[in-house]
Scaffold this active site. Sequence first.
Site, PDB file in Angstrom:
ATOM      1  N   GLY A  88       0.824  -1.196   0.000  1.00  0.00           N
ATOM      2  CA  GLY A  88       0.000   0.000   0.000  1.00  0.00           C
ATOM      3  C   GLY A  88       0.866   1.257   0.000  1.00  0.00           C
ATOM      4  N   SER A 182       5.171  -5.745  -2.833  1.00  0.00           N
ATOM      5  CA  SER A 182       4.933  -4.330  -3.069  1.00  0.00           C
ATOM      6  C   SER A 182       5.565  -3.486  -1.952  1.00  0.00           C
ATOM      7  CB  SER A 182       3.427  -4.074  -3.201  1.00  0.00           C
ATOM      8  OG  SER A 182       3.161  -2.821  -3.764  1.00  0.00           O
ATOM      9  N   TYR A 183       4.773  -2.671  -1.240  1.00  0.00           N
ATOM     10  CA  TYR A 183       5.334  -1.848  -0.164  1.00  0.00           C
ATOM     11  C   TYR A 183       5.786  -2.702   1.027  1.00  0.00           C
ATOM     12  CZ  TYR A 183       6.239   2.403   2.479  1.00  0.00           C
ATOM     13  OH  TYR A 183       6.863   3.410   3.175  1.00  0.00           O
ATOM     14  N   ASP A 382       4.861  -6.954 -14.567  1.00  0.00           N
ATOM     15  CA  ASP A 382       4.535  -5.798 -13.719  1.00  0.00           C
ATOM     16  C   ASP A 382       5.345  -4.589 -14.150  1.00  0.00           C
ATOM     17  OD1 ASP A 382       3.742  -4.140 -11.616  1.00  0.00           O
ATOM     18  OD2 ASP A 382       5.297  -4.912 -10.278  1.00  0.00           O
ATOM     19  N   HIS A 439       2.073  -7.984 -10.773  1.00  0.00           N
ATOM     20  CA  HIS A 439       2.565  -7.447  -9.504  1.00  0.00           C
ATOM     21  C   HIS A 439       2.220  -8.390  -8.358  1.00  0.00           C
ATOM     22  CE1 HIS A 439       3.956  -4.060  -7.075  1.00  0.00           C
ATOM     23  NE2 HIS A 439       2.882  -4.132  -6.321  1.00  0.00           N
TER      24      HIS A 439
END
Length: 466
Positions: A88, A182-183, A382, A439
């Site tokens: 996020g 991701s984050y 991605d 992703h």
Amino acid sequence: MHSQLRWMAITMAATSLLHLCHSLKDQQSLLSQPDKITTLPGQPQISFQQFSGYITVDQKGQRALFYYFVEAELEPSSKPLVLWLNGGPGCSSLGVGAFSENGPFRPSGDMLIRNENSWNREANMLYLETPAGVGFSYSTDDSYYDNVDDKMTARDNLVFLQGWFNKFPQYRNRDLYITGESYAGHYVPQLAALIVQFNKKEKLINLKGIALGNPVLEFSTDFNSRAEFFWSHGLISDSTYKLFTSACNYSRYVGEYYRGSLSPVCSRVMSQVTKETSRFVDKYDVTLDVCISSVLSQSMVLNPQQVTERVDVCVEDETVNYLNRKDVQSALHARLNGVPKWSVCSSVLGYELLNVEIPTISVVGSLIKSGIPVVVYSGDQDSVIPLTGSRTLVQRLANELGLKTTVPYRVWFSGNQVGGWTQVYGNMLTFATVRGASHEAPFSQPERSLVLFRGILQGRPLPETF
């Protein structure tokens, strides 16, 4: 006579020990019993146990994190524990990780269908909604949401683990792997570093390794690899590629955007990039020409929207609908606190977005020095965090640490097909791609991702043959 008495004594001792073991097991099950899920609405028959609930993470009892835990399908007592974190920052590991990627079920209408490539085939899976304000996790003090940052998140995640182990003491000494995407390239290394530091005083958490999928590790390298990805996949023209790498690159654009100081030149360049790449191509998987659920757009920081017009490509979102059902929330022992409904990404969390500029690749290096193996993997379709940036960072880190190549760059296999490519450095640092994956690799390539996951847990190079 003496041998008979000795045998009776041994039998009595063994019986006492058995009773003690049963008593301890009963105590353990009592601690977690309130969180046990009887059954989820629409769920097929299963052989494994599920738990969900809250762990309080502050002394005043104002902040609690929500978890969902599924034991391994077979022999859970002999399988490792894996913590999964989505990114996020501010997006849900329950909605994205558990119910869209590598958990045991996928919502479909009123029902749950089995995910045949669920990661709980190989491990006991723990999904955490973090930080407070994400999903069902909450703070009763709304002011907490105003300035949440990476350090606060890492600290709460460590406190969560300590509290969770108190509730599930049978897992306290189990091999632990921390994974995410991701984050979570920020969340996972920072939590792992705290554990390493914590274990120096008293080894209470048996951390065995971390795995990072399409992660943000170093702001400029990761973000600026996007231009080459767009150009090499035919999404932008030669002239726009030149602008995107000279006049205003992506890291400059994001930095300006989040400081509220977007320059005219960056505004023009990004408008041109957006126009050419098209709003009808999903940046998380550039090959898709069909709906990808909004559940999977788990990145607020990585993909800021300069263009306000949005396209609703998905009429219905199965996961959002399912998790907002009252009977589902009741079965999960979940409750809404300060928000009208469960959402994929938090509407109340004010995260310090410029934390994205703080590199975590150095934290990854410190973990390797501490003896913690690291796997970095990339879904190769991605464009948000492209494989080229991740590969560059892993290669650079290997050079800095003096790690020699132990598995040369080569293909790996899933079934009879190429699953991706991999390279290993010093048997401690692994880079791998997942062929054809987005992703969210476990969502778009579940079978190949499960093979990758199995390799992570076994600590072995990925399959070299069919």
